[in-house]
Design a protein around this motif. Sequence first.
Motif, PDB file in Angstrom:
ATOM      1  N   ASP A 221       0.484 -33.503  -8.809  1.00 27.25           N
ATOM      2  CA  ASP A 221       1.428 -32.967  -9.799  1.00 27.25           C
ATOM      3  C   ASP A 221       0.771 -31.919 -10.693  1.00 27.25           C
ATOM      4  OD1 ASP A 221       3.431 -34.517  -8.831  1.00 27.25           O
ATOM      5  OD2 ASP A 221       3.253 -36.091 -10.349  1.00 27.25           O
ATOM      6  N   SER A 222      -0.573 -31.992 -10.823  1.00 30.89           N
ATOM      7  CA  SER A 222      -1.270 -31.046 -11.698  1.00 30.89           C
ATOM      8  C   SER A 222      -1.473 -29.693 -11.038  1.00 30.89           C
ATOM      9  CB  SER A 222      -2.627 -31.630 -12.123  1.00 30.89           C
ATOM     10  OG  SER A 222      -3.527 -31.618 -11.023  1.00 30.89           O
ATOM     11  N   PHE A 223      -1.378 -29.607  -9.703  1.00 32.82           N
ATOM     12  CA  PHE A 223      -1.608 -28.287  -9.094  1.00 32.82           C
ATOM     13  C   PHE A 223      -0.522 -27.851  -8.101  1.00 32.82           C
ATOM     14  CE2 PHE A 223      -3.109 -29.274  -4.798  1.00 32.82           C
ATOM     15  CZ  PHE A 223      -3.630 -30.563  -4.901  1.00 32.82           C
ATOM     16  N   VAL A 224       0.462 -28.711  -7.844  1.00 30.59           N
ATOM     17  CA  VAL A 224       1.596 -28.316  -6.984  1.00 30.59           C
ATOM     18  C   VAL A 224       2.855 -28.308  -7.838  1.00 30.59           C
ATOM     19  CG1 VAL A 224       2.963 -28.879  -4.943  1.00 30.59           C
ATOM     20  CG2 VAL A 224       0.516 -29.442  -4.992  1.00 30.59           C
ATOM     21  N   THR A 225       3.543 -27.180  -7.869  1.00 31.03           N
ATOM     22  CA  THR A 225       4.797 -27.078  -8.612  1.00 31.03           C
ATOM     23  C   THR A 225       5.924 -26.792  -7.625  1.00 31.03           C
ATOM     24  OG1 THR A 225       3.571 -26.146 -10.458  1.00 31.03           O
ATOM     25  CG2 THR A 225       5.977 -25.900 -10.512  1.00 31.03           C
ATOM     26  N   ILE A 226       6.960 -27.618  -7.677  1.00 27.93           N
ATOM     27  CA  ILE A 226       8.092 -27.430  -6.765  1.00 27.93           C
ATOM     28  C   ILE A 226       9.325 -27.125  -7.611  1.00 27.93           C
ATOM     29  CG2 ILE A 226       9.492 -28.465  -4.930  1.00 27.93           C
ATOM     30  CD1 ILE A 226       7.164 -30.434  -4.443  1.00 27.93           C
ATOM     31  N   ARG A 227       9.926 -25.942  -7.352  1.00 28.93           N
ATOM     32  CA  ARG A 227      11.180 -25.599  -8.036  1.00 28.93           C
ATOM     33  C   ARG A 227      12.212 -25.221  -6.989  1.00 28.93           C
ATOM     34  NH1 ARG A 227       7.895 -21.503  -8.564  1.00 28.93           N
ATOM     35  NH2 ARG A 227       6.167 -21.843  -9.980  1.00 28.93           N
TER      36      ARG A 227
END
Length: 578
Positions: free
Chosen positions: A227-233
Amino acid sequence: MIVIGVNAAYHEPAAAILVDGLLVAAAEEERFNRVRHGWRATPQNRLLPMKAIGFCLAAAGIDNCKVDFVAYSFDPWRRRLRAWSEDFPLSLVEGDYGTVTGETEFFNATLAKESALRALFPNAKFSYFEHHECHAASAFFSSPFDDAAVLVVDGIGESATTWMGFGSGSTIEPIAEISYPDSLGFLWEKISEFVGFDPYDGPGKLMALARTCENNDCIARFSDAFDSFVTIRSGNFSLDPIVCRFRERGCAGLEQAFRLKRESLDLGAIAALATVLQDTTEKILRCLADSLWKTLNGSALITSRLCLAGGVALNCVANQALASSSSWEDMWVQPAANDAGTAIGAAQLAWYRCLAKTSRVEMLSPYLGPSYTSNECEDALLRAGLAARKPACPSRYVAEQLAAGATVAWFQGRMEWGPRALGNRSILASPSDRRFREVLNSQTKGREAFRPFAPAIPCDRLHEYFNGNTSDMRLRRFMLTTLNASALAREVAPAALHNQGGGLPDTARVQSVDRAISPLFAELLTEFGSLTGVPILLNTSFNIGEPIVASPGDACRTFIASSLDCMVLGPYVVERRR
Ligand SMILES: [Fe+2]
C-alpha cells in the motif's frame, strides 16, 4: 500475399507467417536455439530469430524472395521520443536501458536488424509497428469477436507498459496508455529477483506459491508495504520508482519497503509476498478492465467482449478472477501473450492496416510449430540408440501404460505455439496418484516441490469435474485460465490440482481437449478414461530445464536424461529398461 512478422525487440524472439491472411506457422526461437526465452534482453543485442524465420518459410513452402511484407513488432523511432536519462534520479547501469549510451545502442541495434531483414527479404516492404499495438492485434485479430475491448499489460514496449483500446472488424485503435515506470510486468520480474528467482521464470513460480500461505500476519505486513508504494485509481495505477528501481542492480528499495533483507526470506514468507502480489495484480487488472468498460459502454453497450495480451495475461488465476468478477461476458487471450505473440500481431497489423485487408480468421489451434515424419522420428531413435516398438494402436497401448502407473513423454504432430504444452510435446501421468507430483517435480524435472501440474480433459467431460463457466471452451483450450475443482476431481485427480491454502478451493489450469483440434490427444484421454473411469491426464511440458522439446532429436536427448518410463515419438514407443 506473404507477410512475415518478427519479434526481436527484447526477449521471446519469434516469427510468424501469414499466407493470404491465413496464419500458416509461428514459433519461438527458443525452441530451436534451446535457450529459455530465446535470449536475454539487452540494448546491444543485434540477433534476429533466424531459425524461427527459416522454419516459417519452410512451413509455407516459399523462399525469402517471395515475401511481400516484413512487420517488426517494435518502433525504435517512437522509443526515441522519450528522453530516458532525464526521468529518474536512480543509479542506472551505464550502457543499460534508460541511459544515453544504452538507448543509443538499442536504437542502432534495431536499425541494424531492419537492415538485415531488408537484405534477407529483398522484395518485401518493411514496417515497424508499436509493440503494444502488436500485442493488442495478436489478441483481437485472432479472437472470434467482431468487436472487443483490448487490454495489454506487460513490462514495457517503447515507453508504455499498459495499453487499452478497442478493436472492430479490421481496425484496432488505442484509448489510453500507462507509461514506464508504472509497470506491472516489471513488478513481477523485480519481486522475482527480490526472492531469488530468475526474473523471467520467477513469475510462474510466484503464481504457484500465491495463496498457499496461511500466515495472515505475514500477508498483512506485505500488504501494508504494498500500500505504501502501489497506488490504484480508476483506470490507472502507479508504482513508486524509488521503491521498485527496475533498472538498478539489487533490491534496496524493496528491502526498505518490506523492512527485511532478501537473505532472510524463507519459503513461507515468499508465499505470503506472492499472495499479496497476486492480489494486487488482480485488483489492478479489475480496475483497468472496469475503466475500459465504463469508457466504451458509458452510455450504451458498445461491446461486452474483452481480449487480453502481454505477459501478465499469462496469469491464469488473474484471468479466472477477471472473467468471474467483471462485467465482461466473453474473454479471449492470445496463447502467446508474452512478447513472442507480437510476431503474429505485427503480421496482422501489416495485413489489415497496411494492405487494407478485411477478412478475419479465428485462431482455433495452437499447433503452429514444426512437425516431423515417421522417418524423421525413426532416424532420431536410431541415432540416439533407443530401441522402439510400433504398436498397432499407440493411444491404447500408452493408455494402458499410464493406467499401470507409468510416466510418459508424448511427442506428436505440430509443436504448440505459446508457453504451454498442450498435448503434442507433453509429459503425462495418471492424475489419481499424488506421488506423481513429487516424482515429476523432483526426479524428472528437477524443480521445486510446490510447482503444480495441470489436467487435460475432453471438453465434453469438463463439467463433471470442474466448476464455473465450463461451457466457454476458448480460454481452456489454450490453458489460459483456472477453474475450481469439484469434489469428484479432488477425489480422482488430486495430482493435477493446485492446493490453495486458507480454506480456498483447489483449482486447476485445465486444458479442455477438443477432438476436432487435437484428435490423437483426445483419443488418448478417451482410452485412459475407458480403462480407469477417469478421462483426465496430468499434463506438463516435455522438457527438463531447457525450452520445451521441438524436434525428435530434442525428445530423445531429454528422454535419455530423464527418469521417465516411456516415450512416444509419433508411431514409435520407447520403454526404459529398468
Ligand atoms: Fe510485451
